[in-house]
Design a protein around this motif. Structure first.
Motif, PDB file in Angstrom:
ATOM      1  N   SER A  11       0.822  -1.200   0.000  1.00 13.44           N
ATOM      2  CA  SER A  11       0.000   0.000   0.000  1.00 13.44           C
ATOM      3  C   SER A  11       0.853   1.246   0.000  1.00 13.44           C
ATOM      4  O   SER A  11       1.922   1.281   0.608  1.00 13.44           O
ATOM      5  N   ALA A  12       0.345   2.274  -0.703  1.00 10.84           N
ATOM      6  CA  ALA A  12       1.062   3.552  -0.750  1.00 10.84           C
ATOM      7  C   ALA A  12       0.681   4.447   0.417  1.00 10.84           C
ATOM      8  O   ALA A  12       1.199   5.540   0.554  1.00 10.84           O
ATOM      9  N   VAL A  13      -0.262   3.985   1.257  1.00  7.49           N
ATOM     10  CA  VAL A  13      -0.719   4.801   2.371  1.00  7.49           C
ATOM     11  C   VAL A  13      -0.631   3.991   3.660  1.00  7.49           C
ATOM     12  O   VAL A  13      -0.592   2.773   3.647  1.00  7.49           O
ATOM     13  N   PRO A  14      -0.581   4.666   4.807  1.00  8.44           N
ATOM     14  CA  PRO A  14      -0.515   3.953   6.069  1.00  8.44           C
ATOM     15  C   PRO A  14      -1.711   3.022   6.238  1.00  8.44           C
ATOM     16  O   PRO A  14      -2.828   3.347   5.861  1.00  8.44           O
ATOM     17  N   GLU A  15      -1.457   1.834   6.816  1.00 12.05           N
ATOM     18  CA  GLU A  15      -2.505   0.852   6.996  1.00 12.05           C
ATOM     19  C   GLU A  15      -3.449   1.240   8.117  1.00 12.05           C
ATOM     20  O   GLU A  15      -3.038   1.791   9.132  1.00 12.05           O
ATOM     21  N   THR A  16      -4.732   0.993   7.910  1.00 12.56           N
ATOM     22  CA  THR A  16      -5.744   1.251   8.920  1.00 12.56           C
ATOM     23  C   THR A  16      -6.216  -0.075   9.493  1.00 12.56           C
ATOM     24  O   THR A  16      -6.537  -0.997   8.737  1.00 12.56           O
ATOM     25  N   LEU A  17      -6.251  -0.194  10.795  1.00  7.89           N
ATOM     26  CA  LEU A  17      -6.724  -1.415  11.427  1.00  7.89           C
ATOM     27  C   LEU A  17      -8.238  -1.338  11.563  1.00  7.89           C
ATOM     28  O   LEU A  17      -8.776  -0.491  12.275  1.00  7.89           O
ATOM     29  N   VAL A  18      -8.936  -2.210  10.848  1.00  8.26           N
ATOM     30  CA  VAL A  18     -10.390  -2.190  10.847  1.00  8.26           C
ATOM     31  C   VAL A  18     -10.878  -3.587  10.484  1.00  8.26           C
ATOM     32  O   VAL A  18     -10.259  -4.295   9.690  1.00  8.26           O
ATOM     33  N   TYR A  19     -11.998  -3.989  11.096  1.00  9.92           N
ATOM     34  CA  TYR A  19     -12.527  -5.307  10.755  1.00  9.92           C
ATOM     35  C   TYR A  19     -13.288  -5.231   9.449  1.00  9.92           C
ATOM     36  O   TYR A  19     -14.099  -4.340   9.225  1.00  9.92           O
ATOM     37  N   ARG A  20     -13.021  -6.192   8.556  1.00 13.64           N
ATOM     38  CA  ARG A  20     -13.734  -6.285   7.279  1.00 13.64           C
ATOM     39  C   ARG A  20     -14.135  -7.734   7.038  1.00 13.64           C
ATOM     40  O   ARG A  20     -13.477  -8.659   7.538  1.00 13.64           O
ATOM     41  N   PRO A  21     -15.190  -7.968   6.270  1.00 14.70           N
ATOM     42  CA  PRO A  21     -15.528  -9.342   5.885  1.00 14.70           C
ATOM     43  C   PRO A  21     -14.338 -10.014   5.215  1.00 14.70           C
ATOM     44  O   PRO A  21     -13.675  -9.424   4.360  1.00 14.70           O
ATOM     45  N   GLY A  22     -14.022 -11.226   5.632  1.00 19.35           N
ATOM     46  CA  GLY A  22     -12.854 -11.915   5.104  1.00 19.35           C
ATOM     47  C   GLY A  22     -11.568 -11.529   5.795  1.00 19.35           C
ATOM     48  O   GLY A  22     -10.489 -11.964   5.394  1.00 19.35           O
ATOM     49  N   ASN A  23     -11.693 -10.694   6.841  1.00 21.50           N
ATOM     50  CA  ASN A  23     -10.526 -10.265   7.623  1.00 21.50           C
ATOM     51  C   ASN A  23      -9.474  -9.546   6.773  1.00 21.50           C
ATOM     52  O   ASN A  23      -8.275  -9.638   7.037  1.00 21.50           O
ATOM     53  N   ARG A  24      -9.927  -8.823   5.764  1.00 23.20           N
ATOM     54  CA  ARG A  24      -8.991  -8.045   4.951  1.00 23.20           C
ATOM     55  C   ARG A  24      -8.560  -6.785   5.682  1.00 23.20           C
ATOM     56  O   ARG A  24      -9.311  -6.239   6.493  1.00 23.20           O
ATOM     57  N   SER A  25      -7.373  -6.291   5.315  1.00 23.45           N
ATOM     58  CA  SER A  25      -6.963  -4.988   5.815  1.00 23.45           C
ATOM     59  C   SER A  25      -7.639  -3.914   4.976  1.00 23.45           C
ATOM     60  O   SER A  25      -8.239  -4.191   3.935  1.00 23.45           O
ATOM     61  N   ALA A  26      -7.530  -2.677   5.400  1.00 23.47           N
ATOM     62  CA  ALA A  26      -8.230  -1.579   4.734  1.00 23.47           C
ATOM     63  C   ALA A  26      -7.812  -1.422   3.276  1.00 23.47           C
ATOM     64  O   ALA A  26      -8.632  -1.097   2.409  1.00 23.47           O
ATOM     65  N   SER A  27      -6.532  -1.657   2.966  1.00 19.33           N
ATOM     66  CA  SER A  27      -6.025  -1.436   1.613  1.00 19.33           C
ATOM     67  C   SER A  27      -5.758  -2.741   0.872  1.00 19.33           C
ATOM     68  O   SER A  27      -4.916  -2.809  -0.023  1.00 19.33           O
ATOM     69  N   GLU A  28      -6.518  -3.776   1.217  1.00 15.98           N
ATOM     70  CA  GLU A  28      -6.320  -5.092   0.606  1.00 15.98           C
ATOM     71  C   GLU A  28      -7.460  -5.412  -0.359  1.00 15.98           C
ATOM     72  O   GLU A  28      -8.635  -5.260  -0.039  1.00 15.98           O
ATOM     73  N   LEU A  29      -7.090  -5.873  -1.551  1.00 16.02           N
ATOM     74  CA  LEU A  29      -8.076  -6.350  -2.507  1.00 16.02           C
ATOM     75  C   LEU A  29      -8.723  -7.638  -2.027  1.00 16.02           C
ATOM     76  O   LEU A  29      -8.119  -8.398  -1.261  1.00 16.02           O
ATOM     77  N   ARG A  30      -9.922  -7.889  -2.475  1.00 13.56           N
ATOM     78  CA  ARG A  30     -10.479  -9.222  -2.292  1.00 13.56           C
ATOM     79  C   ARG A  30      -9.634 -10.216  -3.088  1.00 13.56           C
ATOM     80  O   ARG A  30      -8.992  -9.831  -4.076  1.00 13.56           O
ATOM     81  N   PRO A  31      -9.595 -11.494  -2.695  1.00 11.62           N
ATOM     82  CA  PRO A  31      -8.879 -12.482  -3.524  1.00 11.62           C
ATOM     83  C   PRO A  31      -9.406 -12.409  -4.955  1.00 11.62           C
ATOM     84  O   PRO A  31     -10.605 -12.531  -5.192  1.00 11.62           O
ATOM     85  N   THR A  32      -8.506 -12.169  -5.901  1.00 14.31           N
ATOM     86  CA  THR A  32      -8.897 -11.932  -7.289  1.00 14.31           C
ATOM     87  C   THR A  32      -8.324 -13.017  -8.180  1.00 14.31           C
ATOM     88  O   THR A  32      -7.128 -13.308  -8.130  1.00 14.31           O
ATOM     89  N   VAL A  33      -9.182 -13.607  -9.006  1.00 19.04           N
ATOM     90  CA  VAL A  33      -8.786 -14.710  -9.882  1.00 19.04           C
ATOM     91  C   VAL A  33      -9.190 -14.369 -11.308  1.00 19.04           C
ATOM     92  O   VAL A  33     -10.331 -13.982 -11.568  1.00 19.04           O
ATOM     93  N   LEU A  34      -8.254 -14.518 -12.249  1.00 20.73           N
ATOM     94  CA  LEU A  34      -8.526 -14.341 -13.670  1.00 20.73           C
ATOM     95  C   LEU A  34      -8.367 -15.688 -14.368  1.00 20.73           C
ATOM     96  O   LEU A  34      -7.312 -16.323 -14.248  1.00 20.73           O
ATOM     97  N   THR A  35      -9.391 -16.104 -15.094  1.00 19.43           N
ATOM     98  CA  THR A  35      -9.341 -17.367 -15.820  1.00 19.43           C
ATOM     99  C   THR A  35      -9.551 -17.096 -17.312  1.00 19.43           C
ATOM    100  O   THR A  35     -10.691 -17.001 -17.780  1.00 19.43           O
ATOM    101  N   PRO A  36      -8.460 -16.934 -18.079  1.00 27.40           N
ATOM    102  CA  PRO A  36      -8.593 -16.745 -19.526  1.00 27.40           C
ATOM    103  C   PRO A  36      -9.106 -18.021 -20.185  1.00 27.40           C
ATOM    104  O   PRO A  36      -8.902 -19.134 -19.673  1.00 27.40           O
ATOM    105  N   GLY A  37      -9.771 -17.863 -21.337  1.00 16.86           N
ATOM    106  CA  GLY A  37     -10.260 -19.024 -22.067  1.00 16.86           C
ATOM    107  C   GLY A  37     -11.411 -19.729 -21.393  1.00 16.86           C
ATOM    108  O   GLY A  37     -11.634 -20.920 -21.637  1.00 16.86           O
ATOM    109  N   PHE A  38     -12.158 -19.017 -20.548  1.00 17.56           N
ATOM    110  CA  PHE A  38     -13.249 -19.666 -19.819  1.00 17.56           C
ATOM    111  C   PHE A  38     -14.317 -20.176 -20.782  1.00 17.56           C
ATOM    112  O   PHE A  38     -14.894 -21.241 -20.572  1.00 17.56           O
ATOM    113  N   SER A  39     -14.597 -19.416 -21.840  1.00 17.19           N
ATOM    114  CA  SER A  39     -15.510 -19.857 -22.891  1.00 17.19           C
ATOM    115  C   SER A  39     -14.697 -20.128 -24.151  1.00 17.19           C
ATOM    116  O   SER A  39     -13.793 -19.360 -24.486  1.00 17.19           O
ATOM    117  N   ALA A  40     -15.051 -21.198 -24.860  1.00 14.54           N
ATOM    118  CA  ALA A  40     -14.252 -21.623 -26.012  1.00 14.54           C
ATOM    119  C   ALA A  40     -14.569 -20.834 -27.274  1.00 14.54           C
ATOM    120  O   ALA A  40     -13.712 -20.707 -28.152  1.00 14.54           O
TER     121      ALA A  40
END
Length: 258
Positions: A11-40
């Protein structure tokens, strides 16, 4: 090939301690998945998963352009966006049942189209139309930003195939583009809001950014109290940090997709 962001980006900014769903930090993305070629079938296809939000992005390349562009030597990129009836907690009727597209859908389609046109050299594309279909399979906040990130990769894959086939000498894609949401919830600046956070946010913001760092779109709305210039800067810094991670994920997926 499926590629994911399982860890917290720097993160480019100071971290903030806060409860979030999934126990993420304030500047954390949700788990992100890219699946190319999903449709043929499509020239480019990507399933993007951002936490519980899942959007299927398909790129179709067609010969010809809209009438107002004929004989201009320039191409066109456009987008369509839709949501499956049970993408949400309760069923939403199909827009075809209502007989018209809603204002929200029009707004999102235009946003996706603008974002993708910003990274394509239309002259180099020639008189071809690329249609990006973004269909929300499951919605938990951030569907429009996920659609932009996934569609950008689907577009890149489709254009790479034209180059590989010898149809184009080089890809008309000038750079990648990605997007994320950011907002203020309970006084805290949070990255990549899920629905639970978005629904009670004091400020909600979508940011679309190029790999070069240029901003294509910033949409910030105060739902309750106004936000300060300092808070706006902080939100942009947090969003940029997250988008940088998404751009890296796109590049890794693109290198292995074709």
């Amino acid at each position: 090939m499926t590629l994911a962001i399982p860890t917290q980006p720097e993160s480019a900014v100071p971290e903030t301690l806060v409860y979030r769903p999934g126990n993420r930090s304030a500047s954390e993305l949700r788990p992100t998945v890219l699946t190319p070629g999903f449709s043929a079938m499509p020239e480019g296809s990507v399933l993007i998963e951002c936490g519980n939000t899942r959007v299927l992005c398909n790129a179709t390349i067609e010969q010809g352009v809209p009438g107002w562009l004929r004989n201009s030597g320039r191409g066109w990129v456009t987008a369509e966006y839709g949501m499956l009836p049970r993408a949400t907690l309760t069923r939403t009727p199909r827009e075809s049942e209502r007989g018209k597209v809603t204002g929200r859908t029009h707004e999102i389609q235009r946003l996706i189209g603008r974002s993708l046109r910003s990274v394509v050299d239309m002259k180099a594309l020639g008189e071809r139309t690329i249609i990006l279909d973004c269909d929300v399979l499951q919605a938990d906040g951030g569907t429009r930003t996920a659609a932009i990130t996934g569609a950008s990769l689907a577009l890149a894959i489709a254009l790479q195939k034209l180059v590989a086939a010898g149809t184009l000498k080089t890809s008309p894609l000038t750079q990648m583009v990605a997007a994320t949401s950011v907002g203020i919830v309970d006084g805290n600046v949070l990255l990549d809001l899920c629905y639970e956070e978005d629904s009670r946010a004091d400020v909600d913001m979508n940011v679309v950014m190029l790999a070069s760092g240029g901003l294509v779109e910033t949409q910030a709305t105060a739902e309750k109290d106004p936000y300060s210039r300092a808070q706006l800067t902080q939100m942009l810094d947090v969003a940029e940090s997250g988008i940088r991670s998404l751009l890296e994920l796109q590049q890794a997926a693109l290198a292995k997709a074709v």
